[in-house]
Design an enzyme around this catalytic site. Structure first.
Site, PDB file in Angstrom:
ATOM      1  N   GLY A  28      56.149  34.180  84.839  1.00  0.00           N
ATOM      2  CA  GLY A  28      57.403  32.986  84.270  1.00  0.00           C
ATOM      3  C   GLY A  28      58.565  34.082  84.197  1.00  0.00           C
ATOM      4  O   GLY A  28      58.263  35.252  84.013  1.00  0.00           O
ATOM      5  N   VAL A  51      51.573  36.113  81.769  1.00  0.00           N
ATOM      6  CA  VAL A  51      50.618  36.031  81.136  1.00  0.00           C
ATOM      7  C   VAL A  51      48.863  36.610  81.164  1.00  0.00           C
ATOM      8  O   VAL A  51      48.942  36.632  82.267  1.00  0.00           O
ATOM      9  CB  VAL A  51      50.563  34.531  80.682  1.00  0.00           C
ATOM     10  CG1 VAL A  51      49.331  34.295  79.462  1.00  0.00           C
ATOM     11  CG2 VAL A  51      52.124  33.822  80.297  1.00  0.00           C
ATOM     12  N   ASP A  67      61.666  21.650  75.272  1.00  0.00           N
ATOM     13  CA  ASP A  67      61.156  21.509  76.700  1.00  0.00           C
ATOM     14  C   ASP A  67      59.561  21.282  77.065  1.00  0.00           C
ATOM     15  O   ASP A  67      59.152  22.064  76.656  1.00  0.00           O
ATOM     16  CB  ASP A  67      61.252  23.596  76.670  1.00  0.00           C
ATOM     17  CG  ASP A  67      61.592  23.780  78.241  1.00  0.00           C
ATOM     18  OD1 ASP A  67      61.779  22.993  78.823  1.00  0.00           O
ATOM     19  OD2 ASP A  67      61.186  24.765  78.695  1.00  0.00           O
TER      20      ASP A  67
END
Length: 834
Positions: free
Chosen positions: A526, A531, A642
């Protein structure tokens, strides 16, 4: 039986002919409005070739409001381009558009309270000999009021009072003598033609420029005229579709767009988000083709990077805000956090009008705001002359040509330079004044001035001393910073707060657990980094969010996520195990969730069938309870800001867990809403008051939940295309809801005996209640959980916000963050109007 002679027969035929003529003419559309021939509701006044029509219309199916408008008459769905009574709608069919005894076009209606006809709109002009006036609709879409006495004279025209749409041959600009201003104003909403809060006009202040204003403040600057286009619109360069005539003299400043081929129909519409769309009509396909849309990038927004800097969207992975030559960030801390709003200032110990200074070219830009610039229109002044002119004036900080076609004229700036951005090819060159030292970095010819070469020797010596001092200082601070980094500990990062629940992991353990961050261990990538899946020595599986050193998530966001999640304990919130801090490395360690994120299921054609209705309903309820915990039941009141499908993770039993708290905000116990100048979140999930004004509250999270709920039920993205290119999922569902056809949009894999229709409809209704336009109408998450758990009667939803798309950036991964990118998607920062 009576016999008819030839004499008898002829008159009968004549009578029959005239009867047929009268009957036929009464069925034809009107061609003009006269004192004896008004336009009633239901009548249509057509232009000569039928391209445009004038009549009464209702903007939406569920509205009682009636307006008089002009529409493009060749599309299957009439495209309204002008409205007369924008602020004063009718509420019945009694309206009549007529020529009154003063010769004006007047809209009247039957006022039942006064028991007479009343006027609600008029052309309001003074006309001698009113009996000789008539109104006609031209094939350009212009309604004109004409006095026909001796020779025809236009007394009034709709083109002088634009709505939200620009048509060819329509003049936009200011009459300098009378002050009369022609400009566009958006509709309030797609269903309300009333005056909106967005205007598009030419500002004649200083050197005239094109602006879009939102709530009275500059939202986007189209720039000044360069000889063939506005400096901020490279795509406007004359082309095979249209060209623009620009006038700037003592009488007026104006522009008129003309199509190259008169058979092409072109229009430009200003919407209530501050964006414009230019389209042409494709007759064969019977649809509108978009040829330009803007503004589309962060760098398009006014003063994105503050004063004396440029916004460069082509700057790779680097920060898009770049100080101009000779300038440095005003607030270095903000700058390092990728927030350039404070702008740049002249570098310390630098003064202008000294020997050896010169100019550095900043290529392909939208030149600075010219409202306070000085302009020399002389065609005899070339670029060299402009340079000399600026150099002689100690207050001059930059210059460029006035006309980029003729390379003549001169524009100079004498104060802070505002709103500059880089283009990839068609921009102008700006020349910025710098001192001798700065100029040397760019290898440019120096202007020696009165000191001559001897003075330059002194400058060189001083420069060498300064550089030596600078190198020594940099080495000192580097060593000091490196030593501090090695001494980092928990209290340093978290200000000594009690975070006993957060474990500090060693970097070597994380490297070993992730197989040295192997690509085979990567779970996703991202805007803030990657990750990885990891396996600790004790056999525990973990997820490691490794923040990129260039990511927007700096110390504040990092601390925010760690300290917030460490304090939260709920089965529907992701659990943080700890963090790892080593020099520039910053990592968050989470519990590992094997089924990844919700979007990987509902938006995947093959995997969506794995989520039957019962699982989806449980996910909806779980997310609702997780948000309720954040808003009400935790020790802190937290606004997530978000919430979206990619931020809902699924464990091995498909239990949902809300993740990504980097953008969350803590509220005080009695605080209900807050305001920010830096809007974060993801396009398509943000509430209107947050996206437009920066106001966020528990109701803005409720809005995001509503969008997410509708996506779960339909397995469709809110940013997809529905009905037409501009409709969102929310808008499409709203239209189907009003027509009692909403089950048509439900994921087909859910339809069956195991899917209770009443429960699906209840969820859709709850979703529509959550996405209502006004925050006060939306339920709280406590009310949402109650509605999901019970079968009580629900209130009918009101019109949602954002029925239509706001930008071309309709990818759901297109995120807005506080100067940075979204945690879970690789995406570009977008700032919508506040």
């Amino acid at each position: 039986m009576k016999l008819y002679s030839a004499k008898d027969i002829i008159p009968i035929h004549i009578i029959q002919f005239f009867l047929l003529l009268v009957l036929h003419s009464s069925c034809l559309p009107l061609t003009r409005i006269t004192p004896s021939q008004p336009l009633k509701d239901g009548d249509v006044l057509a232009s000569d070739r039928g391209a445009f029509a004038l009549g009464f219309f209702t903007p939406s199916n569920n509205s009682r409001k009636r307006y008089v408008g002009i529409w493009y008459n060749r599309s299957s769905k009439p495209t309204v381009v002008w409205v007369a009574n924008r602020q004063n709608p009718l509420y019945d069919n009694s309206g009549v558009l007529l020529i009154n005894i003063q010769g004006n076009i007047v809209l009247v209606y039957n006022d039942t309270h006064l028991n007479r006809n009343s006027s609600i709109w008029s052309s309001n002009v003074s006309i001698p000999s009113p009996s000789h006036t008539f109104a006609k609709l031209q094939d350009t879409g212009n309604l004109v009021l004409i006095r026909n006495q001796g020779r025809r004279k236009v007394m009034w025209q709709s083109f002088d009072y634009p709505g939200d749409t620009s048509l060819p041959l329509m003049k936009i600009g200011v009459d300098r003598k009378t002050g009369f201003n022609r400009f566009f104003t958006s509709w309030k909403s797609p269903d309300d033609p009333g005056l909106g809060n967005v205007t598009h006009m030419i500002d004649p202040t200083g050197h005239p420029q094109l602006f879009i204003y939102k709530n009275g403040a500059p939202f986007w600057r189209g720039g000044s005229w360069t000889g063939q286009r506005w400096s901020g619109i490279p795509a406007m360069t004359p082309n095979f579709i249209f060209n623009v005539t620009y006038v700037d003299n003592e009488n007026e400043v104006s522009m008129v767009t003309r199509v190259v081929d008169p058979s092409v129909f072109l229009r430009m519409v200003l919407d209530n988000t501050g964006h414009e769309t230019r389209t042409i009509w494709q007759a064969k396909e019977k649809r509108w083709l978009q040829v330009w849309y803007g503004p589309t990038e962060d760098c398009d927004h006014y003063r994105r990077c503050g004063s004396n800097s440029k916004c460069d969207p082509y700057n790779g992975d680097k920060f898009e805000c770049v100080c101009l030559p000779g300038f440095e960030p005003m607030n270095l801390l903000q700058w390092n956090m990728r927030n350039g709003s404070s702008g740049c200032v002249r570098k310390k110990n630098v003064s202008t009008c000294q020997s050896g200074e010169g100019f550095v070219k900043v290529a392909r830009v939208k030149v600075p705001d010219t409202s306070k610039a000085r302009v020399d229109k002389s065609e005899s002044v070339n670029l060299k002359g402009c340079e000399e002119k600026c150099l002689r004036d100690c207050s001059c900080v930059a210059y460029t040509n006035l006309d980029e076609v003729k390379l003549s004229g001169c524009v100079t700036w004498h104060a802070d330079m505002e709103d500059i951005r880089t283009f990839d090819n068609m921009g102008q060159d700006l020349y910025v004044r710098v001192d001798a030292h700065e100029l040397g970095k760019y290898g440019r010819k120096k202007h020696y001035g009165s000191l001559g070469k001897e003075g330059m020797v002194t400058v060189v010596v001083i420069s060498i001393c300064l550089i030596t001092f600078l190198v020594i200082s940099l080495v000192y601070w580097f060593v000091k910073y490196n030593n501090q980094a090695k001494r980092l500990h928990k209290d340093y990062w978290f200000d000594g707060e009690n975070n006993s629940d957060v474990t500090l992991f060693d970097l070597k353990d994380i490297v070993e657990a992730t197989n040295n961050f192997s690509s085979t261990n990567m779970l996703g990538k991202g805007g803030f980094g990657s990750v990885y899946k990891g396996l600790l020595k004790d056999g525990m599986e973990i997820a490691v969010k490794r923040l990129s050193k260039y990511s927007g998530q700096g110390i504040e966001e990092f601390r925010n996520e760690v300290t917030l999640i460490a304090k939260l304990q709920h089965r529907n919130l992701v659990r943080i195990l700890g963090c790892c801090i080593d020099g520039e490395e910053k990592m968050l360690i989470y519990e590992y969730l094997p089924n990844k994120s919700l979007d990987s299921f509902i938006f995947d054609q093959a995997k969506r069938s794995q989520l039957d209705w019962r699982k989806r309903f449980d996910i909806i309820c779980g997310v609702a309870r997780g948000i309720l915990y954040l808003h009400q039941d935790s020790r802190l009141r937290i606004i997530h800001r978000d919430l979206k499908a990619s931020n809902v993770l699924l464990d091995s039993t498909m239990n949902p867990k809300i993740a990504d708290f980097g953008m969350a905000r803590i509220f005080g116990g009695d605080q209900t809403e807050a305001n920010t100048n830096r809007v974060v979140g993801t396009y398509g999930y943000m509430s209107p008051e947050y996206a437009m004004e920066g106001i966020f509250s528990v109701k803005s999270d409720a809005y995001s939940f509503g969008v997410l709920l509708l996506e779960i039920v339909t397995s469709r993205k809110n940013s997809g295309h529905y009905d037409d290119v501009s409709s969102t999922l929310v808008g499409h569902i709203w239209n189907l809801w009003r027509e009692s056809r909403v089950m048509e949009i439900v994921d087909p894999s859910l339809i069956g005996e195991t899917c209770p229709k009443y429960e699906v409809l209840k969820c859709i209704q709850i979703g529509l209640l959550c996405v209502q336009e006004y925050a006060t109408d939306r339920p709280t998450m406590l009310e949402v959980v109650s509605m999901l758990d019970n079968d009580s009667t629900l209130a009918p939803p009101k019109q949602p916000a954002f029925l239509f798309k706001k930008t071309k950036c309709d990818d759901p991964n297109f995120s807005i963050s506080e100067g940075v990118n979204s945690t879970n998607e690789m995406s570009t920062t977008v700032v919508e109007g506040r």
